[in-house]
Design an enzyme around this catalytic site. Structure first.
Site, PDB file in Angstrom:
ATOM      1  N   TYR A 142      40.837  38.067  25.373  1.00 21.75           N
ATOM      2  CA  TYR A 142      41.399  36.873  24.743  1.00 21.75           C
ATOM      3  C   TYR A 142      40.467  36.310  23.662  1.00 21.75           C
ATOM      4  O   TYR A 142      40.885  35.529  22.818  1.00 21.75           O
ATOM      5  CB  TYR A 142      41.693  35.775  25.785  1.00 21.75           C
ATOM      6  CG  TYR A 142      42.821  36.129  26.739  1.00 21.75           C
ATOM      7  CD1 TYR A 142      43.644  37.233  26.517  1.00 21.75           C
ATOM      8  CD2 TYR A 142      43.071  35.365  27.860  1.00 21.75           C
ATOM      9  CE1 TYR A 142      44.665  37.552  27.385  1.00 21.75           C
ATOM     10  CE2 TYR A 142      44.101  35.678  28.736  1.00 21.75           C
ATOM     11  CZ  TYR A 142      44.890  36.788  28.498  1.00 21.75           C
ATOM     12  OH  TYR A 142      45.914  37.108  29.360  1.00 21.75           O
ATOM     13  N   LYS A 193      39.689  48.410  35.499  1.00 20.63           N
ATOM     14  CA  LYS A 193      40.348  49.692  35.232  1.00 20.63           C
ATOM     15  C   LYS A 193      39.299  50.654  34.679  1.00 20.63           C
ATOM     16  O   LYS A 193      39.339  51.048  33.511  1.00 20.63           O
ATOM     17  CB  LYS A 193      41.480  49.486  34.211  1.00 20.63           C
ATOM     18  CG  LYS A 193      42.675  48.744  34.747  1.00 20.63           C
ATOM     19  CD  LYS A 193      43.640  49.632  35.510  1.00 20.63           C
ATOM     20  CE  LYS A 193      44.384  50.584  34.583  1.00 20.63           C
ATOM     21  NZ  LYS A 193      45.210  51.537  35.353  1.00 20.63           N
ATOM     22  N   ASP A 226      45.587  47.803  38.719  1.00 20.20           N
ATOM     23  CA  ASP A 226      47.025  48.035  38.925  1.00 20.20           C
ATOM     24  C   ASP A 226      47.321  48.257  40.412  1.00 20.20           C
ATOM     25  O   ASP A 226      48.280  47.705  40.962  1.00 20.20           O
ATOM     26  CB  ASP A 226      47.531  49.204  38.072  1.00 20.20           C
ATOM     27  CG  ASP A 226      46.675  50.453  38.201  1.00 20.20           C
ATOM     28  OD1 ASP A 226      45.521  50.341  38.666  1.00 20.20           O
ATOM     29  OD2 ASP A 226      47.148  51.550  37.845  1.00 20.20           O
ATOM     30  N   ASP A 250      44.479  36.623  34.731  1.00 20.40           N
ATOM     31  CA  ASP A 250      45.613  35.822  34.280  1.00 20.40           C
ATOM     32  C   ASP A 250      46.871  36.294  35.013  1.00 20.40           C
ATOM     33  O   ASP A 250      47.640  35.498  35.566  1.00 20.40           O
ATOM     34  CB  ASP A 250      45.773  36.026  32.759  1.00 20.40           C
ATOM     35  CG  ASP A 250      46.646  34.964  32.122  1.00 20.40           C
ATOM     36  OD1 ASP A 250      47.149  34.089  32.851  1.00 20.40           O
ATOM     37  OD2 ASP A 250      46.842  35.019  30.894  1.00 20.40           O
ATOM     38  N   ASP A 254      48.766  34.650  38.709  1.00 26.03           N
ATOM     39  CA  ASP A 254      50.171  34.212  38.702  1.00 26.03           C
ATOM     40  C   ASP A 254      50.972  34.928  39.789  1.00 26.03           C
ATOM     41  O   ASP A 254      51.855  34.337  40.420  1.00 26.03           O
ATOM     42  CB  ASP A 254      50.812  34.450  37.327  1.00 26.03           C
ATOM     43  CG  ASP A 254      50.549  33.288  36.370  1.00 26.03           C
ATOM     44  OD1 ASP A 254      49.746  32.401  36.726  1.00 26.03           O
ATOM     45  OD2 ASP A 254      51.139  33.265  35.277  1.00 26.03           O
TER      46      ASP A 254
END
Ligand code: NAD
Length: 370
Positions: A142, A193, A226, A250, A254
């Site tokens: 970001y 990852k 993942d 992020d 959620d």
């Protein structure tokens, strides 16, 4: 003399309504001699724009720097949709996060037994769930440079975001993760990852080093992000604390939020570096939800996310674990009695207002403190 300094920034919409319930709790803690906070209040967001044509003033920023903890409500709303970008309500929140250096975002996902049926998962998968997602908040993709969209001149454009992490950024967030885990069920799961990303390789390496050097007694496991996402919706109770980067955090936070049912139930904490002089961390506590303009002013807001955010302040800024546990128990007790704000209503439950829910929770605290 009160030893803890709080800055309350209620903000806009339902912000002041849910903050009023924190004030009710503070009054109770002071009256019972449990804790006496020095309290300051300030304007932020649209409310500050209306008064000062900016989203937060330098004076309020100075108060935030001097406070032991900032307790934040919510900002924004349609009234300020057209104000200039640099002074929009959210700019106040971003300035606080940036200038206080709040790099660690902590979001618990707790499912109170009385609300287990509100989750999208089966009751047995979430009943009694109590996990924490720790997200790195100031680095990664970001913020990394270059961050551009270039016209290639052949009818095509190229967009670039850059995922960057330095060793120190991974070390400090890993440390927060190990410390959190040590104070809970002693298990940290690190997600990245590393199979396809260099930042994942470094993340894994640095977390391993911090573990071996500083926290060998905490159980550490690594998961690809993942696969971690899948495990989070398959059997979330396998986790205690999950630490991950800004982007994965992020998304995963959620996902974890939805396990618990409602936005009105979700608290959060954002922590900065430990101050060399005071040995305290800069910290801000806020509900995950926004200013909810659709229900503002109607007494319908659920104050639990805001109250539980204050509970996190007691836990992480003031070492008041016993009182924080008591607040959690008081929230669970009010819910177990069938009291519900409209957002979490269920069959046979009694619908109460923001103030009634706040009063009921403080009433339960009173019984527990007796
Ligand atoms: P929101 O979180 O304000 O509301 C989403 C939905 O959840 C609404 O239907 C609302 O009524 C409900 N809801 C939220 N909190 C609730 C509570 N405590 N009790 C009961 N119901 C609750 O998100 P939104 O509608 O997308 O955004 C509204 C405004 O808030 C926008 O201006 C947005 O920019 C701002 N916002 C601010 C923050 C923040 O201050 N941290 C976060 C998100 C959104």
């Amino acid at each position: 003399m009160p030893s803890h300094k709080l800055l309350l920034l209620a903000g806009d919409g339902i912000g002041p309504e849910v903050m009023a319930e924190v004030k009710r709790l503070l009054a109770f803690l002071a009256k019972r001699g449990i804790a006496d906070f020095a309290i300051e209040e300030g304007l932020v967001g649209g409310a500050c724009y209306d008064a000062h044509k900016r989203a937060i003033t330098g004076e309020t920023m100075a108060q935030a720097h001097a406070a032991d903890a900032v307790i934040f409500g919510a900002v924004g709303g349609p009234k300020w949709d057209k104000v200039p970008f640099e002074v929009r309500p959210e700019a106040g929140l971003l300035r606080l996060r940036k200038e206080l250096g709040l790099f660690a975002n902590i979001r618990p996902a707790i499912v109170y037994p009385a609300l287990a049926d509100a989750s999208s998962l089966k009751r047995e998968a979430v009943d009694g769930l109590d996990i924490v997602i720790l997200r790195e908040l100031t680095g990664g993709v970001y913020f990394g440079e270059p961050k551009t969209i270039t016209d290639l001149g052949n009818g095509q454009k190229r967009a670039i975001d850059t995922q960057v992490y330095d060793t120190y950024e991974i070390e400090r967030i890993a440390r927060v993760g190990f410390e959190l885990a040590r104070a809970r069920r002693n298990k940290l799961t690190s997600m990245e990852k590393r199979n396809v990303m260099k930042t994942g390789v470094l993340w894994h390496e640095v977390v391993e080093q911090v573990h071996a050097r500083e926290f060998p007694n905490v159980q550490l496991e690594h998961m690809l992000a993942d696969a971690g996402g899948m495990q989070l919706v398959r059997w979330p109770k396998q986790f205690d604390v999950i630490v991950t980067d800004n982007l994965f955090g992020d998304m995963l936070s959620d996902v974890a939020a939805m396990l618990t049912g409602s936005l009105g139930m979700l608290p959060s904490a954002s922590l900065g570096e430990v101050d060399a002089k005071t040995r305290r961390r800069k910290a801000m506590y806020e509900p995950v939800h926004g200013s909810a303009p659709d229900i503002a002013g109607k007494g319908r807001a659920n104050p639990i996310a805001m109250l539980a955010s204050f509970g996190m302040a007691m836990r992480y800024s003031f070492a008041m674990n016993k009182q924080a546990d008591m607040l959690d128990a008081a929230i669970a007790a009010a819910l177990a009695k069938g009291l519900r704000t409209a957002d979490i209503k269920s069959e046979g439950a009694k619908i109460v207002s923001t103030a009634e829910m706040g009063a009921a929770i403080v009433g339960e605290m009173e019984k527990l403190a007796a």
